[in-house]
Design an enzyme around this catalytic site. Structure first.
Site, PDB file in Angstrom:
ATOM      1  CE  LYS A  52      -3.767  -2.523   2.177  1.00 39.03           C
ATOM      2  NZ  LYS A  52      -4.481  -2.920   3.400  1.00 39.03           N
ATOM      3  CD  GLN A  96      -3.493  -4.802   6.447  1.00 41.05           C
ATOM      4  OE1 GLN A  96      -3.623  -3.732   5.865  1.00 41.05           O
ATOM      5  NE2 GLN A  96      -3.891  -5.947   5.904  1.00 41.05           N
ATOM      6  CG  ASP A 119      -9.654  -0.791   5.039  1.00 39.04           C
ATOM      7  OD1 ASP A 119      -9.387  -1.154   3.886  1.00 39.04           O
ATOM      8  OD2 ASP A 119      -8.918  -1.021   6.022  1.00 39.04           O
TER       9      ASP A 119
HETATM   10  N1  GUN Z   1      -6.769  -7.478   5.956  1.00 43.30           N
HETATM   11  C1  GUN Z   1      -7.076  -8.169   4.838  1.00 43.30           C
HETATM   12  N2  GUN Z   1      -7.652  -7.353   3.923  1.00 43.30           N
HETATM   13  C2  GUN Z   1      -7.712  -6.143   4.494  1.00 43.30           C
HETATM   14  C3  GUN Z   1      -8.195  -4.876   4.046  1.00 43.30           C
HETATM   15  O1  GUN Z   1      -8.712  -4.713   2.937  1.00 43.30           O
HETATM   16  N3  GUN Z   1      -8.056  -3.847   4.921  1.00 43.30           N
HETATM   17  C4  GUN Z   1      -7.528  -4.006   6.160  1.00 43.30           C
HETATM   18  N4  GUN Z   1      -7.472  -2.948   6.950  1.00 43.30           N
HETATM   19  N5  GUN Z   1      -7.070  -5.154   6.599  1.00 43.30           N
HETATM   20  C5  GUN Z   1      -7.168  -6.217   5.765  1.00 43.30           C
END
Ligand code: GUN
Length: 291
Positions: A52, A96, A119
């Protein structure tokens, strides 16, 4: 069979986002800023957050990662979230997942300001998405929708079978595809771990979204000729590679692909589209904060 190339599609969208960022900055605007909170040392989560950060740099976003040890207290994290909610320089942020077991994930998600929740996990954004109102749509379902749109795949009146009912993928993609719209108007069936005879459903599907996290679950005899198959699986399995693992999808790709009209590879399918969607949400958040 046509390969749905998420990498190429994402690169195309990345260039568009980068051009928009340059134009915002050239007109005196602020660079969009995405922050991420990473708790603990889960290898997959570290990789996702690093990807990211890299994507942010590629499109000219500012990014900040806050890393905390796995024994971080929930209250400390709530304090950090409160800080980011009020930091005018940060347009959007993510925490995350998964979080260490002693932290209640829903408490954390609920604390994120919905207008910075890029998100799309906050109940307000989920509720708006279900009602078809403007909202942040979570990155994986948003990415799948963008991929279907990019390849002009007909969804109207099609039967879509979703494998998996997670809050992050299964439930939202089932909802989005059932809504009215260009990518939508599907008849949707959601299958999950308690479904009896999953193959009897997938054999009726025009479109299959496999999001159950079981490597190679979808076999050739579960798919009809001409189906569109979207593989969301990214399980790490041991392999003779430098990292000691490789990513395995939920689809037995080699045997299923010849029967498909379209199929996503793993890696290089849904994964890159997910990151792009997070960038799109951040750009949207930045444009709201600029008003
Ligand atoms: N863990 C797995 N996929 C995601 C996501 O799209 N966002 C976040 N914050 N954690 C994740």
């Amino acid at each position: 069979m046509i390969l749905l190339d998420g990498k190429q599609t994402a690169d195309h969208i990345k260039r568009e986002i980068a051009a928009q960022v340059e134009s915002i900055v050239a007109n005196g605007g602020k660079r969009p800023h995405l922050a991420a909170i990473l708790v603990g040392d889960d290898g997959a989560s570290q990789t996702y957050v690093a990807n990211k950060e890299k994507a942010c740099a590629q499109v000219g976003f500012k990014s900040t990662v806050f890393r905390f040890p796995s024994d971080t207290a929930e209250d400390f994290l709530l304090g950090k979230i409160d800080y980011l909610n009020h930091d005018d320089d940060v347009d959007g942020f993510i925490v995350q997942l998964p979080l260490p077991k002693h932290i209640n994930e829903q408490n954390i998600i609920n604390a994120i300001s919905p207008d910075k929740d890029v998100d799309g996990f906050h109940p307000i954004n989920v509720g708006k998405m279900v009602l078809g109102l403007p909202s942040f749509v979570s990155a994986t379902p948003y990415g799948i929708m963008a991929l279907l749109e990019h390849y002009n795949i007909e969804t109207k009146g099609k039967h879509c079978v979703v494998l998996g009912r997670s809050n992050i993928v299964g439930r939202p993609i089932a909802n989005l595809l059932s809504q009215k719209g260009n990518v939508g108007d599907c008849t949707v069936t959601v299958c999950h771990s308690r479904t009896v005879d999953i193959a009897s459903y997938t054999l009726q599907a025009d479109i299959i979204i496999a999001a159950i996290g079981v490597p190679q679950f979808l076999k050739e005899d579960m798919v009809t000729e001409g189906a569109v198959v979207i593989d969301v699986g990214i399980t790490r399995v041991p392999a003779d590679t430098k990292s000691g693992f490789k990513l395995a999808g939920d689809v037995d790709f080699d045997r299923v692909a010849p029967k498909c009209s379209y199929i996503t590879p793993v890696p290089g399918g849904v994964g890159p589209m997910t990151i792009i969607s997070l960038l799109k949400n951040t750009l949207q958040a930045a444009s709201h904060h600029a008003i």
